[in-house]
Write a protein that holds these residues in place. Structure first.
Motif, PDB file in Angstrom:
ATOM      1  N   SER A  36       0.830  -1.206   0.000  1.00 28.66           N
ATOM      2  CA  SER A  36       0.000   0.000   0.000  1.00 28.66           C
ATOM      3  C   SER A  36       0.868   1.261   0.000  1.00 28.66           C
ATOM      4  CB  SER A  36      -0.919  -0.003   1.220  1.00 28.66           C
ATOM      5  OG  SER A  36      -0.197  -0.415   2.361  1.00 28.66           O
ATOM      6  N   PHE A  37       2.172   1.083   0.126  1.00 30.97           N
ATOM      7  CA  PHE A  37       3.158   2.150  -0.034  1.00 30.97           C
ATOM      8  C   PHE A  37       4.066   1.799  -1.214  1.00 30.97           C
ATOM      9  CE2 PHE A  37       3.701   3.710   4.706  1.00 30.97           C
ATOM     10  CZ  PHE A  37       2.557   4.453   4.594  1.00 30.97           C
ATOM     11  N   ASN A  38       4.813   2.787  -1.647  1.00 35.63           N
ATOM     12  CA  ASN A  38       5.894   2.562  -2.607  1.00 35.63           C
ATOM     13  C   ASN A  38       7.043   3.467  -2.152  1.00 35.63           C
ATOM     14  OD1 ASN A  38       7.438   1.899  -4.821  1.00 35.63           O
ATOM     15  ND2 ASN A  38       6.293   3.193  -6.259  1.00 35.63           N
ATOM     16  N   CYS A  39       7.633   3.105  -1.007  1.00 38.71           N
ATOM     17  CA  CYS A  39       8.606   3.988  -0.345  1.00 38.71           C
ATOM     18  C   CYS A  39       9.796   4.270  -1.257  1.00 38.71           C
ATOM     19  CB  CYS A  39       9.097   3.349   0.947  1.00 38.71           C
ATOM     20  SG  CYS A  39       7.772   2.978   2.106  1.00 38.71           S
ATOM     21  N   VAL A  40      10.296   5.482  -1.187  1.00 43.48           N
ATOM     22  CA  VAL A  40      11.405   5.875  -2.079  1.00 43.48           C
ATOM     23  C   VAL A  40      12.651   5.015  -1.840  1.00 43.48           C
ATOM     24  CG1 VAL A  40      10.654   8.261  -2.445  1.00 43.48           C
ATOM     25  CG2 VAL A  40      12.102   7.721  -0.474  1.00 43.48           C
ATOM     26  N   TYR A  41      12.775   4.431  -0.651  1.00 40.93           N
ATOM     27  CA  TYR A  41      13.971   3.674  -0.304  1.00 40.93           C
ATOM     28  C   TYR A  41      13.744   2.159  -0.307  1.00 40.93           C
ATOM     29  CZ  TYR A  41      11.378   3.534   4.054  1.00 40.93           C
ATOM     30  OH  TYR A  41      10.391   3.346   4.984  1.00 40.93           O
ATOM     31  N   CYS A  42      12.612   1.689  -0.802  1.00 37.94           N
ATOM     32  CA  CYS A  42      12.223   0.281  -0.595  1.00 37.94           C
ATOM     33  C   CYS A  42      13.280  -0.696  -1.115  1.00 37.94           C
ATOM     34  CB  CYS A  42      10.887   0.000  -1.266  1.00 37.94           C
ATOM     35  SG  CYS A  42      10.344  -1.697  -0.992  1.00 37.94           S
ATOM     36  N   THR A 111       5.170  -4.142   9.572  1.00 37.93           N
ATOM     37  CA  THR A 111       4.023  -3.616   8.824  1.00 37.93           C
ATOM     38  C   THR A 111       4.130  -2.103   8.640  1.00 37.93           C
ATOM     39  OG1 THR A 111       1.620  -3.292   8.872  1.00 37.93           O
ATOM     40  CG2 THR A 111       2.692  -3.551  11.002  1.00 37.93           C
ATOM     41  N   ASN A 112       3.540  -1.627   7.554  1.00 37.78           N
ATOM     42  CA  ASN A 112       3.524  -0.174   7.343  1.00 37.78           C
ATOM     43  C   ASN A 112       2.317   0.489   8.018  1.00 37.78           C
ATOM     44  OD1 ASN A 112       1.308  -0.545   5.638  1.00 37.78           O
ATOM     45  ND2 ASN A 112       2.501  -0.361   3.753  1.00 37.78           N
ATOM     46  N   ALA A 113       1.511  -0.293   8.694  1.00 37.57           N
ATOM     47  CA  ALA A 113       0.423   0.221   9.558  1.00 37.57           C
ATOM     48  C   ALA A 113      -0.717   0.875   8.792  1.00 37.57           C
ATOM     49  CB  ALA A 113       0.975   1.204  10.605  1.00 37.57           C
TER      50      ALA A 113
HETATM   51  S1  SF4 Z   1       9.574  -0.361   2.424  1.00 35.11           S
HETATM   52 FE1  SF4 Z   1       7.946  -1.701   3.121  1.00 35.11          FE
HETATM   53  S2  SF4 Z   1       6.177  -0.344   3.245  1.00 35.11           S
HETATM   54 FE2  SF4 Z   1       7.663   0.685   1.963  1.00 35.11          FE
HETATM   55  S3  SF4 Z   1       7.132   0.073  -0.137  1.00 35.11           S
HETATM   56 FE3  SF4 Z   1       8.693  -1.367   0.602  1.00 35.11          FE
HETATM   57  S4  SF4 Z   1       7.504  -3.073   1.408  1.00 35.11           S
HETATM   58 FE4  SF4 Z   1       6.110  -1.338   1.240  1.00 35.11          FE
END
Ligand code: SF4
Length: 263
Positions: A36-42, A111-113
């Motif tokens: 549900s996220f697409n974190c810039v650092y994933c 979890t990203n909560a």
């Molecule tokens: S770091 Fe975690 S929360 Fe963020 S996009 Fe990647 S899997 Fe999802």
């Protein structure tokens, strides 16, 4: 549920976690990264499917089958994270129950909560022994900039979900925060206000120690470097993290941990 490739392994590692020790990875999401996220650092790279809709990705029986190949003796914790956001797995509660019976090890969920406003998700997650909740943002703007959430995600609702879960949860609860650059005094103040409201038992500060793959690689679930193209992200200096940790713990009374220099 699409059928899983026969060679997909839902259990991986174990990997060495600076916070949790010898951690056996459980992937309830599958070969396609879904979050549900697409974190810039994933560390998974760009997320392939960004959604807030829950479904069954990997049946609990498949996880139990894959688990049989592993020696659990050195394992300190079994960790649900893998290829995306574990609470998107509609069968999260069933998986946690199966892992309790099969491993007799503490079960941790990273979890990203984002789904904690949903009582059903909170009820399933409450079966874990430990939960580490991501909190990188102190404002809706920061959330969009760093976590790039799926459409419709509301920052106040996310905070409310964390606050409610924190009050209900009987296990160990940590907040994990990625520090991408030194904080201003204003950012520090905003973050302190949040943690005093959310009341975690521990705060874990991180900096991007793992490179970001330039394409989807299942191997990126673990923390061993792989033979694939990556983008190395800028880290915050260890002294900066140490100073921030000291300031936060002194001001809040909450223990703050950060990775040792060798990570
Ligand atoms: S770091 Fe975690 S929360 Fe963020 S996009 Fe990647 S899997 Fe999802």
């Amino acid at each position: 549920m699409n059928s899983l490739p026969t060679d997909f392994q839902s259990v991986y590692g174990p990997v060495r976690s600076w916070r949790y020790g010898c951690s056996l990875g459980i992937d309830p999401i599958g070969p396609v990264s879904v979050c549900s996220f697409n974190c810039v650092y994933c560390q998974l790279g760009e997320i392939e499917e960004e959604t807030r809709r829950r479904r069954v990705f990997v049946p609990a029986e498949r996880i139990l089958r894959d688990l049989q190949a592993f020696d659990l003796t050195p394992v300190d914790v079994v960790t649900l994270s893998g290829s995306g956001e574990p609470t998107l797995a509609l069968n999260l509660g069933e998986i946690l129950g199966a892992l309790r019976d099969a491993t007799n090890k503490p079960r941790l969920v990273l979890t990203n909560a984002t789904l904690l406003a949903d009582p059903e998700v909170r009820g399933q997650l409450a079966q874990a022994d430990r939960a580490a909740l991501k909190l990188d943002a102190w404002s809706a703007e920061q959330l969009v900039r760093v976590n790039r959430p799926a459409p419709g995600l509301d920052f106040p609702a996310l905070l409310q979900g964390i606050e409610t879960f924190s009050a209900e949860f009987g296990g160990e609860l940590a907040l994990q925060t990625m520090v991408l650059s030194p904080w201003t005094d204003g950012q520090l103040k905003s973050y302190l206000q949040l943690i005093q409201r959310l009341k975690p038992q521990e705060i874990q500060l991180n900096t991007p120690t793992r490179p970001k793959p330039r394409r989807r690689e299942l191997a990126a679930r673990g923390n061993a470097p792989g033979d694939y193209p990556v983008q190395v992200l800028k880290r915050v200096a260890g002294e900066t993290l140490a100073a921030l940790a000291q300031t936060l713990s002194q001001a809040s009374g909450i223990p703050v941990r950060y990775p040792p220099p060798e990570v």
